[in-house]
Design a protein around this motif. Sequence first.
Motif, PDB file in Angstrom:
ATOM      1  N   ARG A  16      44.811  25.458  59.467  1.00 30.57           N
ATOM      2  CA  ARG A  16      45.125  26.854  59.183  1.00 30.57           C
ATOM      3  C   ARG A  16      44.920  27.695  60.442  1.00 30.57           C
ATOM      4  N   SER A  17      45.832  28.621  60.645  1.00 29.50           N
ATOM      5  CA  SER A  17      45.789  29.443  61.853  1.00 29.50           C
ATOM      6  C   SER A  17      46.177  30.882  61.530  1.00 29.50           C
ATOM      7  N   ALA A  18      45.392  31.814  62.089  1.00 24.61           N
ATOM      8  CA  ALA A  18      45.704  33.230  61.889  1.00 24.61           C
ATOM      9  C   ALA A  18      47.005  33.609  62.593  1.00 24.61           C
ATOM     10  N   ARG A  19      47.402  32.809  63.575  1.00 22.32           N
ATOM     11  CA  ARG A  19      48.620  33.113  64.334  1.00 22.32           C
ATOM     12  C   ARG A  19      49.866  32.514  63.684  1.00 22.32           C
ATOM     13  N   ALA A  20      49.662  31.581  62.781  1.00 21.32           N
ATOM     14  CA  ALA A  20      50.818  30.913  62.155  1.00 21.32           C
ATOM     15  C   ALA A  20      51.506  31.838  61.156  1.00 21.32           C
ATOM     16  N   ARG A  21      52.811  31.919  61.239  1.00 22.74           N
ATOM     17  CA  ARG A  21      53.613  32.728  60.317  1.00 22.74           C
ATOM     18  C   ARG A  21      54.433  31.854  59.371  1.00 22.74           C
ATOM     19  N   ARG A  22      54.481  30.576  59.675  1.00 20.92           N
ATOM     20  CA  ARG A  22      55.246  29.646  58.859  1.00 20.92           C
ATOM     21  C   ARG A  22      54.650  28.256  59.048  1.00 20.92           C
ATOM     22  N   PHE A  23      55.129  27.296  58.265  1.00 22.46           N
ATOM     23  CA  PHE A  23      54.675  25.912  58.415  1.00 22.46           C
ATOM     24  C   PHE A  23      55.275  25.332  59.696  1.00 22.46           C
ATOM     25  N   SER A  24      54.469  24.571  60.430  1.00 22.43           N
ATOM     26  CA  SER A  24      54.940  23.957  61.677  1.00 22.43           C
ATOM     27  C   SER A  24      54.330  22.572  61.841  1.00 22.43           C
ATOM     28  N   LEU A  25      55.179  21.566  61.993  1.00 22.39           N
ATOM     29  CA  LEU A  25      54.724  20.187  62.166  1.00 22.39           C
ATOM     30  C   LEU A  25      54.733  19.795  63.631  1.00 22.39           C
ATOM     31  N   ARG A  26      53.748  18.972  64.025  1.00 22.79           N
ATOM     32  CA  ARG A  26      53.677  18.470  65.400  1.00 22.79           C
ATOM     33  C   ARG A  26      53.193  17.026  65.382  1.00 22.79           C
ATOM     34  N   VAL A  27      53.831  16.165  66.149  1.00 22.84           N
ATOM     35  CA  VAL A  27      53.403  14.774  66.303  1.00 22.84           C
ATOM     36  C   VAL A  27      52.946  14.595  67.742  1.00 22.84           C
ATOM     37  N   SER A  28      51.662  14.275  67.929  1.00 21.65           N
ATOM     38  CA  SER A  28      51.102  14.140  69.269  1.00 21.65           C
ATOM     39  C   SER A  28      51.654  12.913  69.981  1.00 21.65           C
ATOM     40  N   ARG A  29      52.112  13.102  71.208  1.00 20.11           N
ATOM     41  CA  ARG A  29      52.590  11.982  72.015  1.00 20.11           C
ATOM     42  C   ARG A  29      51.425  11.185  72.595  1.00 20.11           C
ATOM     43  N   LEU A  30      50.212  11.736  72.511  1.00 21.08           N
ATOM     44  CA  LEU A  30      49.038  11.026  73.029  1.00 21.08           C
ATOM     45  C   LEU A  30      48.537   9.979  72.051  1.00 21.08           C
ATOM     46  N   ASP A  31      48.382  10.390  70.789  1.00 22.50           N
ATOM     47  CA  ASP A  31      47.784   9.462  69.826  1.00 22.50           C
ATOM     48  C   ASP A  31      48.575   9.305  68.536  1.00 22.50           C
ATOM     49  N   GLY A  32      49.756   9.947  68.438  1.00 24.73           N
ATOM     50  CA  GLY A  32      50.562   9.796  67.248  1.00 24.73           C
ATOM     51  C   GLY A  32      50.068  10.570  66.049  1.00 24.73           C
ATOM     52  N   ARG A  33      49.071  11.445  66.237  1.00 22.49           N
ATOM     53  CA  ARG A  33      48.516  12.207  65.121  1.00 22.49           C
ATOM     54  C   ARG A  33      49.514  13.280  64.678  1.00 22.49           C
ATOM     55  N   VAL A  34      49.675  13.407  63.351  1.00 26.41           N
ATOM     56  CA  VAL A  34      50.603  14.390  62.787  1.00 26.41           C
ATOM     57  C   VAL A  34      49.797  15.582  62.282  1.00 26.41           C
ATOM     58  N   THR A  35      50.144  16.778  62.744  1.00 31.69           N
ATOM     59  CA  THR A  35      49.411  17.994  62.379  1.00 31.69           C
ATOM     60  C   THR A  35      50.365  19.018  61.777  1.00 31.69           C
ATOM     61  N   LEU A  36      49.948  19.626  60.681  1.00 28.45           N
ATOM     62  CA  LEU A  36      50.716  20.703  60.061  1.00 28.45           C
ATOM     63  C   LEU A  36      49.924  21.996  60.200  1.00 28.45           C
ATOM     64  N   SER A  37      50.479  22.947  60.946  1.00 29.90           N
ATOM     65  CA  SER A  37      49.876  24.271  61.056  1.00 29.90           C
ATOM     66  C   SER A  37      50.427  25.145  59.947  1.00 29.90           C
ATOM     67  N   LEU A  38      49.546  25.943  59.314  1.00 29.01           N
ATOM     68  CA  LEU A  38      49.984  26.779  58.222  1.00 29.01           C
ATOM     69  C   LEU A  38      49.229  28.107  58.231  1.00 29.01           C
ATOM     70  N   PRO A  39      49.841  29.161  57.708  1.00 34.32           N
ATOM     71  CA  PRO A  39      49.181  30.474  57.655  1.00 34.32           C
ATOM     72  C   PRO A  39      47.887  30.412  56.846  1.00 34.32           C
ATOM     73  N   LEU A  40      46.980  31.341  57.116  1.00 36.26           N
ATOM     74  CA  LEU A  40      45.672  31.332  56.472  1.00 36.26           C
ATOM     75  C   LEU A  40      45.772  31.376  54.946  1.00 36.26           C
ATOM     76  N   ARG A  41      46.708  32.149  54.432  1.00 41.62           N
ATOM     77  CA  ARG A  41      46.787  32.339  52.990  1.00 41.62           C
ATOM     78  C   ARG A  41      47.824  31.430  52.321  1.00 41.62           C
ATOM     79  N   ALA A  42      48.368  30.521  53.035  1.00 44.10           N
ATOM     80  CA  ALA A  42      49.380  29.627  52.455  1.00 44.10           C
ATOM     81  C   ALA A  42      48.743  28.706  51.420  1.00 44.10           C
ATOM     82  N   ARG A  43      49.473  28.422  50.356  1.00 42.44           N
ATOM     83  CA  ARG A  43      48.996  27.505  49.325  1.00 42.44           C
ATOM     84  C   ARG A  43      49.137  26.066  49.804  1.00 42.44           C
ATOM     85  N   GLU A  44      48.087  25.274  49.564  1.00 42.76           N
ATOM     86  CA  GLU A  44      48.124  23.879  50.009  1.00 42.76           C
ATOM     87  C   GLU A  44      49.226  23.109  49.298  1.00 42.76           C
TER      88      GLU A  44
END
Length: 230
Positions: A16-44
Amino acid sequence: MAILPGSPAVEITLRRSARARRFSLRVSRLDGRVTLSLPLRAREADALAFVNEQAGWIRQTLAEMAVAPGQVAGFGSSLPYLGQALVLTPGSGRAVRVDGAELLVPGQAEQVGARVAAFLKVQARDRLAEASDRHAASLGLRYSSLTLRDTRSRWGSCTAAGGLMYSWRLIMAPPQVLDYVAAHEVAHLAEMNHSPAFWEVVTRLHPGYSIPRRWLKTHGAALHGLRFAP
């Protein structure tokens, strides 16, 4: 943490991020970890629905990071282990170990290939010895020795003296494929040929052997193409 179901399942880190305005997916090229950034008040629940909608993109991105033929295994790439893709990820301690959809590898980046190969060889010996012992006991026979090699011409062999040889790369194939090759070679303890009698023994040891045999013919070359040293 969320899980994208499938084979293999993929762990998704929710951030969760105060700066996030929408859902954003990222796949790390270092370790293959998948991260979803989401707004603070977004429903899981909405976040999980978004992950499921993007399942195809996530798996395609991870697949593109896999070790390609001729490429040396390294952090951020993935390779098959028991038929499941594992992302090579920096780990702590001394031992290489499986953790979910990751293969945790301690040490420096330049050591990854050698460490992973050593891990695969140990696992291959353990599983091939277990399968060979089981099949030999089923026939009431014994083999004289078991060795591992990195052969490209065959996945296994059996000598007239009862010595079994296997390619350690079988540990990357699905378990039923490894078991079929063990059954095939142990069957030679009873029939040192490829006669109908031989295939009857194979069928007793591994019913439905045509499926893993076909898998090897289709995918075996890709396993041989994976490199673990420059």
